[in-house]
Design a protein around this motif. Structure first.
Motif, PDB file in Angstrom:
ATOM      1  N   VAL A 276       6.500  -2.347  -6.579  1.00 19.76           N
ATOM      2  CA  VAL A 276       5.928  -2.722  -5.302  1.00 19.76           C
ATOM      3  C   VAL A 276       5.071  -1.566  -4.847  1.00 19.76           C
ATOM      4  O   VAL A 276       5.518  -0.437  -4.799  1.00 19.76           O
ATOM      5  N   GLY A 277       3.855  -1.869  -4.572  1.00 14.72           N
ATOM      6  CA  GLY A 277       2.938  -0.807  -4.192  1.00 14.72           C
ATOM      7  C   GLY A 277       3.394  -0.141  -2.911  1.00 14.72           C
ATOM      8  O   GLY A 277       4.240  -0.669  -2.204  1.00 14.72           O
ATOM      9  N   PRO A 278       2.833   1.014  -2.645  1.00 15.47           N
ATOM     10  CA  PRO A 278       3.142   1.718  -1.407  1.00 15.47           C
ATOM     11  C   PRO A 278       2.565   0.947  -0.242  1.00 15.47           C
ATOM     12  O   PRO A 278       1.759   0.041  -0.434  1.00 15.47           O
ATOM     13  N   ARG A 279       2.979   1.322   0.900  1.00 16.76           N
ATOM     14  CA  ARG A 279       2.428   0.666   2.084  1.00 16.76           C
ATOM     15  C   ARG A 279       0.923   0.662   2.026  1.00 16.76           C
ATOM     16  O   ARG A 279       0.312   1.663   1.696  1.00 16.76           O
ATOM     17  N   SER A 280       0.349  -0.424   2.347  1.00 19.05           N
ATOM     18  CA  SER A 280      -1.110  -0.495   2.285  1.00 19.05           C
ATOM     19  C   SER A 280      -1.573  -1.789   2.908  1.00 19.05           C
ATOM     20  O   SER A 280      -1.381  -2.857   2.369  1.00 19.05           O
ATOM     21  N   LEU A 281      -2.150  -1.676   4.038  1.00 17.76           N
ATOM     22  CA  LEU A 281      -2.577  -2.899   4.714  1.00 17.76           C
ATOM     23  C   LEU A 281      -4.063  -3.143   4.565  1.00 17.76           C
ATOM     24  O   LEU A 281      -4.712  -3.645   5.473  1.00 17.76           O
TER      25      LEU A 281
ATOM     26  N   GLY B  61       9.535  -2.479   3.595  1.00 18.85           N
ATOM     27  CA  GLY B  61       9.133  -2.259   4.971  1.00 18.85           C
ATOM     28  C   GLY B  61       7.897  -3.020   5.382  1.00 18.85           C
ATOM     29  O   GLY B  61       7.094  -3.442   4.543  1.00 18.85           O
ATOM     30  N   LEU B  62       7.774  -3.183   6.662  1.00 16.61           N
ATOM     31  CA  LEU B  62       6.624  -3.835   7.271  1.00 16.61           C
ATOM     32  C   LEU B  62       5.326  -3.305   6.682  1.00 16.61           C
ATOM     33  O   LEU B  62       5.157  -2.107   6.527  1.00 16.61           O
ATOM     34  N   GLY B  63       4.446  -4.194   6.342  1.00 12.39           N
ATOM     35  CA  GLY B  63       3.135  -3.777   5.867  1.00 12.39           C
ATOM     36  C   GLY B  63       3.044  -3.588   4.367  1.00 12.39           C
ATOM     37  O   GLY B  63       1.955  -3.499   3.819  1.00 12.39           O
ATOM     38  N   GLU B  64       4.169  -3.555   3.697  1.00 14.64           N
ATOM     39  CA  GLU B  64       4.095  -3.378   2.246  1.00 14.64           C
ATOM     40  C   GLU B  64       3.523  -4.616   1.580  1.00 14.64           C
ATOM     41  O   GLU B  64       3.697  -5.733   2.058  1.00 14.64           O
ATOM     42  N   THR B  65       2.880  -4.372   0.460  1.00 20.95           N
ATOM     43  CA  THR B  65       2.254  -5.474  -0.256  1.00 20.95           C
ATOM     44  C   THR B  65       3.133  -5.914  -1.414  1.00 20.95           C
ATOM     45  O   THR B  65       3.510  -5.117  -2.259  1.00 20.95           O
ATOM     46  N   SER B 122       1.601  -9.849   1.757  1.00 15.01           N
ATOM     47  CA  SER B 122       2.264  -8.654   2.272  1.00 15.01           C
ATOM     48  C   SER B 122       3.143  -8.984   3.461  1.00 15.01           C
ATOM     49  O   SER B 122       3.112 -10.093   3.990  1.00 15.01           O
TER      50      SER B 122
END
Lengths: 284, 284
Positions: A276-281, B61-65, B122
């Motif tokens: 799962v990729g890092p946070r990235s919006l 977590g919120l925002g993760e893709t 996401s």
DNA sequence: CGAAGAGTTGAAGCTCGTCAATAATCGTGG
DNA sequence: CCACGATTATTGACGAGCTTCAACTCTTCG
């Protein structure tokens, strides 16, 4: 101005025109086989089974309704010749077109699940269809996993097209919508080899259909098409479509073509296992 | 507010709240089983197999893709807790949301076919997901036809929802779009039992999401919602949704609910074998 | 507390819809 | 063959719905 463009396809380079008609060239080939053949390599046995499946044929006239909302049937129609349209009406009389069925397309996936249709499908042209008994189709799918897989793929493709339409209708302006749609439909016609010798397409859609496809009014569609013509992008008249500037049209419509899954082996572009990729919006 | 959530089931529980939570009441039940259970009756064996399938869990977590456009993976995510959103960007920065994933929903059907995803998914909230290895999923489907069938149905339902969205975005005005969407999302929440004790819903969407769902601007969404509030239709504030006038809202949005296929045994409403109706172009 | 995100408000303007009238085209039948 | 009505396409004037821009408030959170 527009003959020059048109001749490109026909004269020097027939490649693009028929690259999906692999071996057989007898005209009354089975469009279903051709279509599934784009997703999988079919054995002789499988082709025979599919041929047998399509043995019951029927000629129908313009305007006839193939399936009606709320109906269940023990048959599935396969378009052999002609064009059909899938749509739903709103209570206020507005209509949304959900898709066009070209030769090789099945009148829906309700053969997969006990499920009634939530829309109508009717013919835009005189047509010839095959009437497939669902139980036979089911047996074929059971007997030939490859065929089942290919059928599932058509369904997935269909869904991809729906998403593309949603994007189109939701986020683009009238000109872009039209440009995108014209790219899509011409691409599909082309993959069926249905290009006229002069590079134009015979597409049996009126401006009413175009409008109901993209959530516009006929009036506005008319104006847009005229401007396309004036700009030398597209000439669409009398159900004859000639694309004068393919590049320009694609760019305007943001057309990608990948989603149609027409004979393209999708390169596995990216291979991050289950990571799962890092946070990235994705900032717009 | 989040803990009271869990007690809904047990407390005074109004009828509508729990009609889809048949027998088991242990909170960490497997949402996949619950979801598939709406389409088919699962045996103990099948439930066990599904449970085993979901054994690998992960908190995000919120925002993760979850999945990214163009990627292929050997895993499929199942939402256990939280909400995810599926969307695509246009090159001009506009975004179209294609769907919301609630607990029990699978991050897509690419497990059915070798096919990469054409969009991102996401998280709108912190979430818990199960990571299903595709090959295991495939085996389960092979071993348990009922499960396969149910999975196919989820896919068909998904497609029905897409069509409904297309209709919504294409043919309705802003107020109707919003009304329809609110009906849909609340219905889904309700079928999951996620209704607050006071009848409101906790829905983690901002007006930005609403706008990108329906092809509107945030500004206009804001105005519409305010008018809804003034009219006593809906109160949506701070991600808390309260529907004040269900009837009015449904009527405004033309919401039918049938397409969600939530625990409804589709009555075979109409039974014209393979007959093709007479010419009839449904006059609006 | 300060910064960032979410929501609200107003003014101005453009895209697209509505209404209405006219042409052009097609299918049908006399 | 031409006349007829029906469908399709075109054009103009007008207006509404929605967008854009910009400022401001409120909430959340580190």
């Amino acid at each position: 101005m527009f003959t020059s463009e048109a001749t490109i396809e026909s004269s020097a380079a027939p490649v693009a025109t028929r690259c999906f008609v692999p071996i057989e060239t007898h005209p009354p080939a089975n469009p279903l086989i051709e279509k599934l053949g784009k997703f999988a390599t079919l054995s002789g046995q499988e082709r025979d089974a599919l041929d047998r499946l399509c043995r019951s044929r029927k000629k129908l006239g313009l305007g006839e309704t193939l399936v009606r909302e709320g109906c269940r049937s023990s048959f599935v129609f396969l378009i052999l010749k002609g064009v059909a349209v899938r749509y739903r009406y709103l209570s206020n009389g507005k209509r949304q077109i959900m898709g066009y069925l070209l030769p090789g397309d099945l009148c829906d996936a309700h053969f997969l699940v006990r499920n009634y249709l939530d829309h109508d499908i009717s013919l835009l042209t005189d047509a010839e269809v095959a009437v497939l008994p669902i139980h036979e189709l089911t047996s074929v799918m059971a007997a030939f996993p490859t065929v089942r897989q290919a059928l599932l793929e058509t369904m997935v493709t269909d869904r991809a097209m729906l998403r593309e339409w949603l994007l189109n209708v939701g986020q683009r302006n009238a000109r872009q919508k039209l440009a995108h749609f014209i790219c899509e439909i011409s691409q599909r016609m082309q993959s069926l080899g249905q290009v006229n010798p002069d590079g134009s397409y015979s597409i049996p859609l009126t401006q009413v259909e175009l409008a109901d496809t993209m959530g516009l009014t006929v009036v506005h569609v008319s104006r847009c098409l005229q401007r396309f013509r004036a700009e030398g992008l597209v000439y669409w008249s009398r159900q004859q479509l000639t694309i004068l500037d393919v590049q320009g049209l694609r760019q305007l419509g943001g057309f990608d073509q990948g989603y149609l899954h027409i004979g393209l082996e999708p390169a596995s572009r990216c291979g991050t296992g289950g990571e799962v990729g890092p946070r990235s919006l994705v900032a717009a």
